[in-house]
Write an enzyme that holds these catalytic residues in place. Sequence first.
Site, PDB file in Angstrom:
ATOM      1  N   ASN A 117      34.862  47.543  16.196  1.00  0.00           N
ATOM      2  CA  ASN A 117      35.183  48.644  17.219  1.00  0.00           C
ATOM      3  C   ASN A 117      35.144  48.454  18.573  1.00  0.00           C
ATOM      4  O   ASN A 117      34.304  47.565  18.860  1.00  0.00           O
ATOM      5  CB  ASN A 117      34.437  49.893  16.931  1.00  0.00           C
ATOM      6  N   CYS A 162      40.476  35.898  41.033  1.00  0.00           N
ATOM      7  CA  CYS A 162      41.546  35.002  41.246  1.00  0.00           C
ATOM      8  C   CYS A 162      42.484  35.869  42.308  1.00  0.00           C
ATOM      9  O   CYS A 162      43.369  35.089  42.884  1.00  0.00           O
ATOM     10  CB  CYS A 162      42.464  34.074  40.228  1.00  0.00           C
ATOM     11  N   TYR A 174      46.065  51.746  26.432  1.00  0.00           N
ATOM     12  CA  TYR A 174      44.541  51.413  26.429  1.00  0.00           C
ATOM     13  C   TYR A 174      43.902  52.306  27.745  1.00  0.00           C
ATOM     14  O   TYR A 174      42.771  52.512  27.301  1.00  0.00           O
ATOM     15  CB  TYR A 174      44.326  49.985  26.837  1.00  0.00           C
ATOM     16  N   ARG A 234      43.121  55.329  25.391  1.00  0.00           N
ATOM     17  CA  ARG A 234      42.179  54.996  24.588  1.00  0.00           C
ATOM     18  C   ARG A 234      40.737  54.753  25.383  1.00  0.00           C
ATOM     19  O   ARG A 234      39.588  55.346  24.794  1.00  0.00           O
ATOM     20  CB  ARG A 234      42.465  53.688  23.892  1.00  0.00           C
ATOM     21  N   HIS A 261      35.554  42.136  18.434  1.00  0.00           N
ATOM     22  CA  HIS A 261      37.100  42.427  18.847  1.00  0.00           C
ATOM     23  C   HIS A 261      36.960  43.027  20.510  1.00  0.00           C
ATOM     24  O   HIS A 261      38.021  43.356  21.037  1.00  0.00           O
ATOM     25  CB  HIS A 261      37.629  43.479  17.973  1.00  0.00           C
ATOM     26  N   ASP A 303      34.883  50.552  20.764  1.00  0.00           N
ATOM     27  CA  ASP A 303      34.090  51.661  21.470  1.00  0.00           C
ATOM     28  C   ASP A 303      32.795  51.226  21.905  1.00  0.00           C
ATOM     29  O   ASP A 303      32.395  50.046  21.678  1.00  0.00           O
ATOM     30  CB  ASP A 303      34.179  53.032  20.882  1.00  0.00           C
ATOM     31  N   GLU A 358      35.793  55.595   1.162  1.00  0.00           N
ATOM     32  CA  GLU A 358      36.548  54.897   0.052  1.00  0.00           C
ATOM     33  C   GLU A 358      36.561  53.514  -0.058  1.00  0.00           C
ATOM     34  O   GLU A 358      36.375  53.137   0.740  1.00  0.00           O
ATOM     35  CB  GLU A 358      38.220  55.715   0.065  1.00  0.00           C
ATOM     36  N   ALA A 369      30.509  58.633   6.597  1.00  0.00           N
ATOM     37  CA  ALA A 369      29.556  58.016   7.314  1.00  0.00           C
ATOM     38  C   ALA A 369      28.496  58.616   7.836  1.00  0.00           C
ATOM     39  O   ALA A 369      27.389  58.135   7.650  1.00  0.00           O
ATOM     40  CB  ALA A 369      30.311  56.903   8.479  1.00  0.00           C
TER      41      ALA A 369
END
Length: 232
Positions: free
Chosen positions: A89, A136, A53, A56, A106, A91, A200, A216
């Site tokens: 997404n 914490c 991550y 990413r 998400h 992002d 598709e 897109a």
Amino acid sequence: MRKIVILTGAGISAESGLGTFRDAGGIWTKYPLEDVATPEGFARDPVLVHEFYNARRVQAAAAQPNAAHHALARLQRDWPGEVVIVTQNVDGLHEAGGASNVIHMHGTLAGALCAGCGHRWVAPETMDTTTPCPACTRPSARPDVVWFGEMPYYMDTIFDHLASADLFAAIGTSGQVYPAAGFVQEATASGARTIELNLEPSAVASNFDETRFGPASRVVPDWVSDMLGLRG
């Protein structure tokens, strides 16, 4: 027709350089999903998950919104009714493209979540197993993203929007991941017209009233122009 609810998936960000699960040679093909996108994978090897991550997060921060993101922001701005954008997404390209009040079902790469107390905060560029929770102080930080086997965020809000939608559009989604794959049926049951815009046909393409296929960056701006009466 007043209220439009839009669901976007990985396909809308692919042309910005952010690969989908199914892209050959993409980042997801280098890691088994069960290792980096499940609570069990995180418990088994948190170092690997953080490394994944972190990479990413850097990739997403460098990406730029494409014409599809900008077009949806224009629709949201110029449509006389309400336009709700729900995204799978993680992002921030919708916001970078000018959209507002995006529902991130998400989660986001920009967020951190304490696996211990549930506190959320803005993620640093890199996290590891020693990153403390600001609330914490325990070293239990994880990405604030929804993994397989976890419940997506804001589901009650999303279903309320679907129930009041006049038009439901799905853009760049595979139709293979539930509950999002069932949104078209929810919208249809509430009387909404439905359209799929995709590279598709998705796994649920036959459930839509209308379909348009292509990149897109082309099909989404064309559709938005049609909706706003800017073509022909």
